[in-house]
Design a protein around this motif. Structure first.
Motif, PDB file in Angstrom:
ATOM      1  N   LYS A 151     103.164  53.689 -18.606  1.00 16.35           N
ATOM      2  CA  LYS A 151     103.580  53.099 -17.329  1.00 16.35           C
ATOM      3  C   LYS A 151     104.360  54.140 -16.549  1.00 16.35           C
ATOM      4  O   LYS A 151     105.400  54.607 -16.994  1.00 16.35           O
ATOM      5  CB  LYS A 151     104.450  51.858 -17.567  1.00 16.35           C
ATOM      6  CG  LYS A 151     104.906  51.175 -16.272  1.00 16.35           C
ATOM      7  CD  LYS A 151     105.716  49.925 -16.577  1.00 16.35           C
ATOM      8  CE  LYS A 151     106.124  49.197 -15.304  1.00 16.35           C
ATOM      9  NZ  LYS A 151     106.907  47.974 -15.587  1.00 16.35           N
ATOM     10  N   VAL A 152     103.840  54.518 -15.411  1.00 19.98           N
ATOM     11  CA  VAL A 152     104.497  55.485 -14.540  1.00 19.98           C
ATOM     12  C   VAL A 152     105.148  54.706 -13.402  1.00 19.98           C
ATOM     13  O   VAL A 152     104.481  53.943 -12.699  1.00 19.98           O
ATOM     14  CB  VAL A 152     103.493  56.509 -13.977  1.00 19.98           C
ATOM     15  CG1 VAL A 152     104.207  57.522 -13.105  1.00 19.98           C
ATOM     16  CG2 VAL A 152     102.755  57.202 -15.113  1.00 19.98           C
ATOM     17  N   ILE A 153     106.446  54.910 -13.234  1.00 18.53           N
ATOM     18  CA  ILE A 153     107.177  54.102 -12.269  1.00 18.53           C
ATOM     19  C   ILE A 153     108.054  54.973 -11.367  1.00 18.53           C
ATOM     20  O   ILE A 153     108.690  55.928 -11.829  1.00 18.53           O
ATOM     21  CB  ILE A 153     108.037  53.036 -12.995  1.00 18.53           C
ATOM     22  CG1 ILE A 153     108.767  52.142 -11.995  1.00 18.53           C
ATOM     23  CG2 ILE A 153     109.003  53.670 -13.957  1.00 18.53           C
ATOM     24  CD1 ILE A 153     109.395  50.914 -12.637  1.00 18.53           C
ATOM     25  N   VAL A 154     108.051  54.648 -10.080  1.00 18.03           N
ATOM     26  CA  VAL A 154     108.922  55.297  -9.100  1.00 18.03           C
ATOM     27  C   VAL A 154     109.804  54.211  -8.491  1.00 18.03           C
ATOM     28  O   VAL A 154     109.307  53.309  -7.817  1.00 18.03           O
ATOM     29  CB  VAL A 154     108.113  56.003  -7.988  1.00 18.03           C
ATOM     30  CG1 VAL A 154     109.063  56.634  -6.982  1.00 18.03           C
ATOM     31  CG2 VAL A 154     107.179  57.049  -8.577  1.00 18.03           C
ATOM     32  N   LYS A 155     111.093  54.279  -8.741  1.00 20.68           N
ATOM     33  CA  LYS A 155     112.032  53.282  -8.221  1.00 20.68           C
ATOM     34  C   LYS A 155     112.628  53.760  -6.907  1.00 20.68           C
ATOM     35  O   LYS A 155     113.121  54.882  -6.808  1.00 20.68           O
ATOM     36  CB  LYS A 155     113.141  53.025  -9.241  1.00 20.68           C
ATOM     37  CG  LYS A 155     112.670  52.333 -10.497  1.00 20.68           C
ATOM     38  CD  LYS A 155     113.831  51.983 -11.414  1.00 20.68           C
ATOM     39  CE  LYS A 155     113.359  51.223 -12.654  1.00 20.68           C
ATOM     40  NZ  LYS A 155     114.498  50.837 -13.535  1.00 20.68           N
ATOM     41  N   LEU A 156     112.576  52.887  -5.921  1.00 19.56           N
ATOM     42  CA  LEU A 156     113.126  53.219  -4.607  1.00 19.56           C
ATOM     43  C   LEU A 156     114.417  52.434  -4.395  1.00 19.56           C
ATOM     44  O   LEU A 156     114.418  51.200  -4.443  1.00 19.56           O
ATOM     45  CB  LEU A 156     112.102  52.857  -3.520  1.00 19.56           C
ATOM     46  CG  LEU A 156     110.749  53.580  -3.623  1.00 19.56           C
ATOM     47  CD1 LEU A 156     109.782  53.025  -2.592  1.00 19.56           C
ATOM     48  CD2 LEU A 156     110.937  55.086  -3.441  1.00 19.56           C
ATOM     49  N   GLU A 160     115.740  54.702   0.374  1.00 19.30           N
ATOM     50  CA  GLU A 160     114.569  55.401  -0.172  1.00 19.30           C
ATOM     51  C   GLU A 160     113.286  54.630   0.091  1.00 19.30           C
ATOM     52  O   GLU A 160     112.190  55.182   0.004  1.00 19.30           O
ATOM     53  CB  GLU A 160     114.744  55.636  -1.678  1.00 19.30           C
ATOM     54  CG  GLU A 160     115.806  56.675  -2.021  1.00 19.30           C
ATOM     55  CD  GLU A 160     115.932  56.893  -3.516  1.00 19.30           C
ATOM     56  OE1 GLU A 160     115.292  56.142  -4.278  1.00 19.30           O
ATOM     57  OE2 GLU A 160     116.671  57.815  -3.916  1.00 19.30           O
ATOM     58  N   ASN A 161     113.430  53.333   0.403  1.00 14.63           N
ATOM     59  CA  ASN A 161     112.254  52.505   0.680  1.00 14.63           C
ATOM     60  C   ASN A 161     111.462  53.047   1.880  1.00 14.63           C
ATOM     61  O   ASN A 161     110.280  52.750   2.038  1.00 14.63           O
ATOM     62  CB  ASN A 161     112.689  51.063   0.948  1.00 14.63           C
ATOM     63  CG  ASN A 161     111.530  50.087   0.860  1.00 14.63           C
ATOM     64  OD1 ASN A 161     110.723  50.171  -0.062  1.00 14.63           O
ATOM     65  ND2 ASN A 161     111.429  49.183   1.818  1.00 14.63           N
ATOM     66  N   SER A 188     101.285  48.092  -9.105  1.00 10.32           N
ATOM     67  CA  SER A 188     101.978  47.349  -8.058  1.00 10.32           C
ATOM     68  C   SER A 188     102.583  48.342  -7.067  1.00 10.32           C
ATOM     69  O   SER A 188     103.380  49.210  -7.443  1.00 10.32           O
ATOM     70  CB  SER A 188     103.087  46.464  -8.646  1.00 10.32           C
ATOM     71  OG  SER A 188     103.820  45.841  -7.601  1.00 10.32           O
ATOM     72  N   PHE A 189     102.181  48.213  -5.817  1.00  7.36           N
ATOM     73  CA  PHE A 189     102.695  49.087  -4.762  1.00  7.36           C
ATOM     74  C   PHE A 189     103.485  48.276  -3.732  1.00  7.36           C
ATOM     75  O   PHE A 189     103.772  48.756  -2.641  1.00  7.36           O
ATOM     76  CB  PHE A 189     101.549  49.813  -4.057  1.00  7.36           C
ATOM     77  CG  PHE A 189     100.819  50.810  -4.931  1.00  7.36           C
ATOM     78  CD1 PHE A 189     101.384  51.273  -6.105  1.00  7.36           C
ATOM     79  CD2 PHE A 189      99.561  51.270  -4.569  1.00  7.36           C
ATOM     80  CE1 PHE A 189     100.713  52.186  -6.905  1.00  7.36           C
ATOM     81  CE2 PHE A 189      98.885  52.190  -5.354  1.00  7.36           C
ATOM     82  CZ  PHE A 189      99.460  52.643  -6.538  1.00  7.36           C
ATOM     83  N   ARG A 190     103.845  47.053  -4.043  1.00  5.00           N
ATOM     84  CA  ARG A 190     104.476  46.168  -3.069  1.00  5.00           C
ATOM     85  C   ARG A 190     105.999  46.211  -3.090  1.00  5.00           C
ATOM     86  O   ARG A 190     106.640  46.286  -2.069  1.00  5.00           O
ATOM     87  CB  ARG A 190     104.004  44.728  -3.297  1.00  5.00           C
ATOM     88  CG  ARG A 190     102.517  44.534  -3.049  1.00  5.00           C
ATOM     89  CD  ARG A 190     102.118  43.077  -3.262  1.00  5.00           C
ATOM     90  NE  ARG A 190     100.691  42.864  -3.027  1.00  5.00           N
ATOM     91  CZ  ARG A 190     100.085  41.688  -3.149  1.00  5.00           C
ATOM     92  NH1 ARG A 190     100.803  40.626  -3.505  1.00  5.00           N
ATOM     93  NH2 ARG A 190      98.795  41.578  -2.918  1.00  5.00           N
ATOM     94  N   ASP A 191     106.590  46.109  -4.285  1.00  7.99           N
ATOM     95  CA  ASP A 191     108.040  46.034  -4.387  1.00  7.99           C
ATOM     96  C   ASP A 191     108.669  47.419  -4.353  1.00  7.99           C
ATOM     97  O   ASP A 191     107.995  48.424  -4.129  1.00  7.99           O
ATOM     98  CB  ASP A 191     108.433  45.301  -5.678  1.00  7.99           C
ATOM     99  CG  ASP A 191     107.858  43.889  -5.712  1.00  7.99           C
ATOM    100  OD1 ASP A 191     107.803  43.263  -4.641  1.00  7.99           O
ATOM    101  OD2 ASP A 191     107.456  43.444  -6.799  1.00  7.99           O
ATOM    102  N   ARG A 192     109.966  47.453  -4.590  1.00  3.34           N
ATOM    103  CA  ARG A 192     110.681  48.736  -4.611  1.00  3.34           C
ATOM    104  C   ARG A 192     110.312  49.558  -5.845  1.00  3.34           C
ATOM    105  O   ARG A 192     110.562  50.762  -5.873  1.00  3.34           O
ATOM    106  CB  ARG A 192     112.194  48.503  -4.585  1.00  3.34           C
ATOM    107  CG  ARG A 192     112.705  48.056  -3.204  1.00  3.34           C
ATOM    108  CD  ARG A 192     114.204  47.898  -3.201  1.00  3.34           C
ATOM    109  NE  ARG A 192     114.703  47.601  -1.861  1.00  3.34           N
ATOM    110  CZ  ARG A 192     115.034  48.538  -0.966  1.00  3.34           C
ATOM    111  NH1 ARG A 192     114.926  49.812  -1.265  1.00  3.34           N
ATOM    112  NH2 ARG A 192     115.479  48.197   0.233  1.00  3.34           N
ATOM    113  N   ASN A 193     109.769  48.894  -6.856  1.00  2.00           N
ATOM    114  CA  ASN A 193     109.310  49.610  -8.041  1.00  2.00           C
ATOM    115  C   ASN A 193     107.803  49.847  -7.933  1.00  2.00           C
ATOM    116  O   ASN A 193     107.000  48.945  -8.164  1.00  2.00           O
ATOM    117  CB  ASN A 193     109.626  48.818  -9.314  1.00  2.00           C
ATOM    118  CG  ASN A 193     111.119  48.722  -9.568  1.00  2.00           C
ATOM    119  OD1 ASN A 193     111.891  49.556  -9.109  1.00  2.00           O
ATOM    120  ND2 ASN A 193     111.538  47.693 -10.288  1.00  2.00           N
TER     121      ASN A 193
END
Length: 229
Positions: A151-156, A160-161, A188-193
Motif C-alpha cells: 500500500k503506497v500512501i501520500v498523506k496531505l 498540502e491539499n 483512493s484519490f478522493r480523501d486527504r490520504n
C-alpha cells in the motif's frame, strides 16, 4: 457414553479419548480411562460392531470379545458411534493417532501461514526527493517478490491539499515504475490520504524468474566441457 456420533471412517476430534487401554500398555499411556464416560461397559448394548486395527470390519461381537481382542492386539478400543444399534467401536493406537493428527494440524497451519499475504505500507510526501523515492520503490518490489501486498500512501495535511494533483501523479508514477510484477487491487484519490494497494502478479513474477534460470543453466553447460577435459 460419548455424546458424539461418527461414521466408522470419520476422523476423530483431537480431544477424543479411548474407552479402553490394555493393562500391558497402561503405564505407557498418558490417557486416563474413565469408566463413567468412555468404558465399553457403559454401553447398554450387549454387543458391538467391531472394526479392527487395520480398519477392517470384524462384525458383531460381544463387549467382552471386543475388549479381549483389543487387549491381545495391545490397542485402544474407541467408541466410534455410540448411538448406532449396535454401537460401533474401533481398535486403534490412540496415542499414535493423536500424534499424527497434531502433526497434520501443524503442517496445515504452516501451509496456511505460507499462503498468507501480508500488507506492507509505504508512506511518501507529495514532494519526496528522488533518493527516498528510489528506496521505497526498491522496497515495494522486494515485498511484491516476497508475495506481500503493498500500500503506497501520500498523506496531505492542511494546505498540502492544494497539491492533490501532484500527489495523485506521484502515486500513478510509482505504480508505473513498479511495473507488471504488480496488479492494482484498490485505490483512493478522493480523501486527504491518496493511496493505492498493489498485489503480486504471480504470472509476471514467475516469468521474470525463468530467464535467470535459463541463464544459469546455459552457464553451467558452458563450464561442464572444460571440467570434463
Amino acid at each position: 457414553m460419548i455424546g458424539l456420533t461418527l461414521s466408522p471412517t470419520t476422523n476423530f476430534p483431537i480431544n477424543f479419548k479411548p474407552i479402553l487401554k490394555p493393562p500391558l500398555l497402561h503405564l505407557k499411556s498418558s490417557i486416563s480411562c474413565t469408566l463413567h464416560n468412555n468404558d465399553i461397559a457403559a454401553l447398554r448394548s450387549a454387543s458391538v460392531r467391531l472394526i479392527d486395527g487395520n480398519q477392517n470390519m470384524v462384525g458383531l461381537v460381544s463387549k467382552a470379545q471386543a475388549r479381549q481382542m483389543a487387549q491381545d492386539a495391545q490397542l485402544d478400543l474407541v467408541i466410534v458411534s455410540p448411538d448406532s444399534d449396535p454401537p460401533v467401536v474401533r481398535m486403534m493406537d490412540y496415542n499414535k493417532y493423536k500424534y499424527e493428527l497434531q502433526k497434520k494440524k501443524k503442517e496445515q497451519q504452516k501451509r496456511s501461514s505460507a499462503n498468507r499475504m501480508d500488507l506492507k505500507e509505504l508512506k511518501m510526501g507529495y514532494n519526496i526527493d528522488q533518493h527516498d523515492y528510489s528506496v521505497r520503490l526498491k522496497a515495494a518490489r522486494k515485498f511484491l517478490n516476497d508475495g506481500d501486498k503493498v500500500k503506497v500512501i501520500v498523506k496531505l495535511k492542511g494546505r498540502e491539499n492544494e497539491f492533490r494533483n501532484i500527489a495523485i501523479e506521484l502515486v500513478k508514477r510509482f505504480q508505473g515504475d513498479v511495473g507488471e510484477i504488480a496488479t492494482e487491487e484498490t485505490k483512493s484519490f478522493r480523501d486527504r490520504n491518496i493511496f493505492i494497494v498493489m498485489v503480486p502478479n504471480k504470472a509476471a513474477l514467475q516469468k521474470a524468474q525463468e530467464p535467470s534460470k535459463t541463464k544459469d543453466k546455459s552457464a553451467s553447460d558452458e563450464v561442464s566441457p572444460s571440467i570434463q577435459s
